[in-house]
Structure formats: structure tokens, C-alpha cells
Design an enzyme around this catalytic site. Structure first.
Site, PDB file in Angstrom:
ATOM      1  N   SER A 195       0.874  -1.168   0.000  1.00 46.97           N
ATOM      2  CA  SER A 195       0.000   0.000   0.000  1.00 46.97           C
ATOM      3  C   SER A 195       0.908   1.214   0.000  1.00 46.97           C
ATOM      4  CB  SER A 195      -0.886   0.037   1.253  1.00 46.97           C
ATOM      5  OG  SER A 195      -1.515   1.303   1.398  1.00 46.97           O
ATOM      6  N   TYR A 246      -3.082  -0.725  10.443  1.00 44.82           N
ATOM      7  CA  TYR A 246      -2.924  -0.902   8.996  1.00 44.82           C
ATOM      8  C   TYR A 246      -1.573  -0.366   8.533  1.00 44.82           C
ATOM      9  CZ  TYR A 246      -4.053  -0.699   4.011  1.00 44.82           C
ATOM     10  OH  TYR A 246      -4.039  -0.867   2.644  1.00 44.82           O
TER      11      TYR A 246
END
Length: 270
Positions: free
Chosen positions: A144, A158
């Protein structure tokens, strides 16, 4: 690796979103595709769609947070096709948005089980077998842009998992033999079912557009595979802040090589 004809590609989290879009593209390049995910109904739908497009596609139910499940996926792939040329560690979850001080070990553990250990389980289950084949191969870790910078509050678990994924990818690149390429993919917002939110399927970059951007990078064997232009600005901001800190408080000085951890690591291993 520019020619994927008859190559065998395994994609975790392959039933929806980025994983399904990658399956479509590899299939369009005449690869044989195995997709894996936890929801069998979605896997069936995705494989039917791929087969309707003429792709040689199979599926295997797999929870990547479980090493035995992931080993079973590898066994299935080799039993079906006798080889695996590309592994895409794509499965991931967003976790629960929460303030760090209000978070729990359990919420972090769940995110790490999928995003970190899911990636590691893929590497452990497939890596040595791909090395032993002795033919050109590729491991792509979908991380990501949050592995490059922290976009905002309430995403500690996350972000931590994605920074870990980037570090794992960096180490894997150093340790793999030359015939096994490693790539770290840094998507920003892409329309998907990440987090189980219907809103996520409507915002961000369309998955096919995302694949069009990253595909030449995959073909060229790039390690850092990027897509969202604003990520560069935030990386540059963070780098400038760090550079300023070093320039102000830890500049180079005569004899500083003895404190260079990268240089010292090279001495220790070789």
C-alpha cells in the site's frame, strides 16, 4: 518477465478488487491463473468470469493467515500445473479505524495475521519451491502507499502492517537468487471491497486503470511499483524532514564509516 504465456500465476485475495483485476490481466496475457480467497462463492464467480474470457483458471479456498492453508494452496498449484512462476501476495484487510490509545492487541493482531503473516506465509509456502524450479519466477507483494507514508490518524494497525510488508519485501529482494524477481506494489485508493465497505467500491482509482499503470513496471521487473502520483509528494515531504534532521543533528564526520550499519552488515555476512 515480459512473456506470461503459459506461466502459472497464483493470486491471493484474487476473487475481487485488485486481485481479480490482476487475474484478468495475467489471463489476458495467456497465463494460467489460480486465485485464492476465503469466500468460495466469490471465487466461483470470479473463476467463471475468467473462464468465460478463455482463461485457464482454477480456485482454492485459503485463509492466508493460516500457514497450513497456504501450504495447501501451494500443493494444489503444483498438483494442478507442476510449477508456479508468479506469486501475488495480495490478500489484505483494512482493520478497524481507531485511535492508537484506544486500540487493543487483538485489533492489531488481526491486521498483522493477514497483512504481515499472510504475506510471510505465501513466501514460506512458495519461495523455496520457486527457487528450486531454477526458472525465471516472480514474487509480487501488494502492500500500500501507506507503507511509504502515514496518510492520517486512526490507521495505526494498517500502517504498521504495511511498513512491515515493505521491510519484508526489501529483505526478500536481498536474499532471493537472481532468477526470482521481487516486486513491492504500493497502491493508493483503488475501488475494491477492502474493509467490507460498499463505499470503497465506488471511490479511488478503478482497478483496471490501476493495473494499466503497474503492468509495464511488472514486465520490466521493477522492485518499487507505484501508481498514485500524490504519494510521491508525501514521500518527498517525509524524506525532506528526515534529511533536515540528519543535516542538523547527525551530519557526516571523519571516521563515521565505523557506525554505518549497512556497511557493517556487509562485513558480517561476507
Amino acid at each position: 518477465m515480459k512473456n506470461f504465456k503459459d506461466k502459472v500465476v497464483v493470486i491471493t485475495g484474487g476473487a475481487t478488487g485488485i486481485g481479480k483485476a490482476m487475474a484478468n490481466r495475467f489471463g489476458a496475457e495467456s497465463a494460467k491463473v489460480i486465485i485464492a480467497a476465503r469466500r468460495e462463492a466469490r471465487l466461483r464467480e470470479a473463476v467463471k468470469d475468467l473462464r468465460d474470457k478463455g482463461v485457464d483458471a482454477r480456485y482454492k479456498v485459503c485463509d492466508v493467515s493460516n500457514l497450513e492453508d497456504t501450504k495447501a494452496l501451494a500443493d494444489f498449484a503444483w498438483a494442478e500445473f507442476g510449477q508456479v512462476d508468479v506469486l501475488v501476495n495480495n490478500a489484505g484487510i483494512a482493520g478497524i479505524p481507531e485511535m492508537l490509545l484506544d486500540s487493543s492487541r487483538e485489533s492489531y493482531q488481526r491486521v498483522f495475521d493477514v497483512n504481515v503473516f499472510g504475506q510471510l506465509n505465501g513466501i514460506w509456502a512458495f519461495g523455496n519451491r520457486m527457487i528450486a524450479q531454477g526458472t525465471p519466477a516472480m514474487i509480487l507483494n501488494v502492500i500500500s502507499e501507506t507503507g511509504l507514508f502515514v496518510a492520517g490518524p486512526m490507521m495505526g494497525g494498517y500502517a504498521a502492517s504495511k511498513y512491515a510488508g515493505r521491510a519484508i519485501s526489501e529483505v526478500l529482494r536481498l536474499e532471493m537468487p537472481k532468477h526470482v524477481q521481487v516486486g513491492a506494489i504500493y497502491p493508493g485508493g483503488v475501488q475494491s471491497e477492502l474493509g467490507g465497505s460498499k463505499e470503497m467500491t465506488q471511490i479511488g482509482m478503478p482497478a483496471d486503470e490501476f493495473i494499466d499503470i503497474i503492468w509495464p513496471q511488472i514486465e520490466n521487473g521493477e522492485f518499487h511499483i507505484v501508481s498514485h502520483p500524490w504519494a510521491k509528494d508525501y514521500v518527498v515531504e517525509d524524506t525532506a524532514e528526515l534529511t533536515q534532521a540528519f543535516d542538523r543533528y547527525a551530519p557526516h564526520f571523519d571516521g563515521d564509516r565505523k557506525y554505518d550499519s549497512k556497511w557493517l552488515a556487509k562485513q558480517m555476512v561476507g
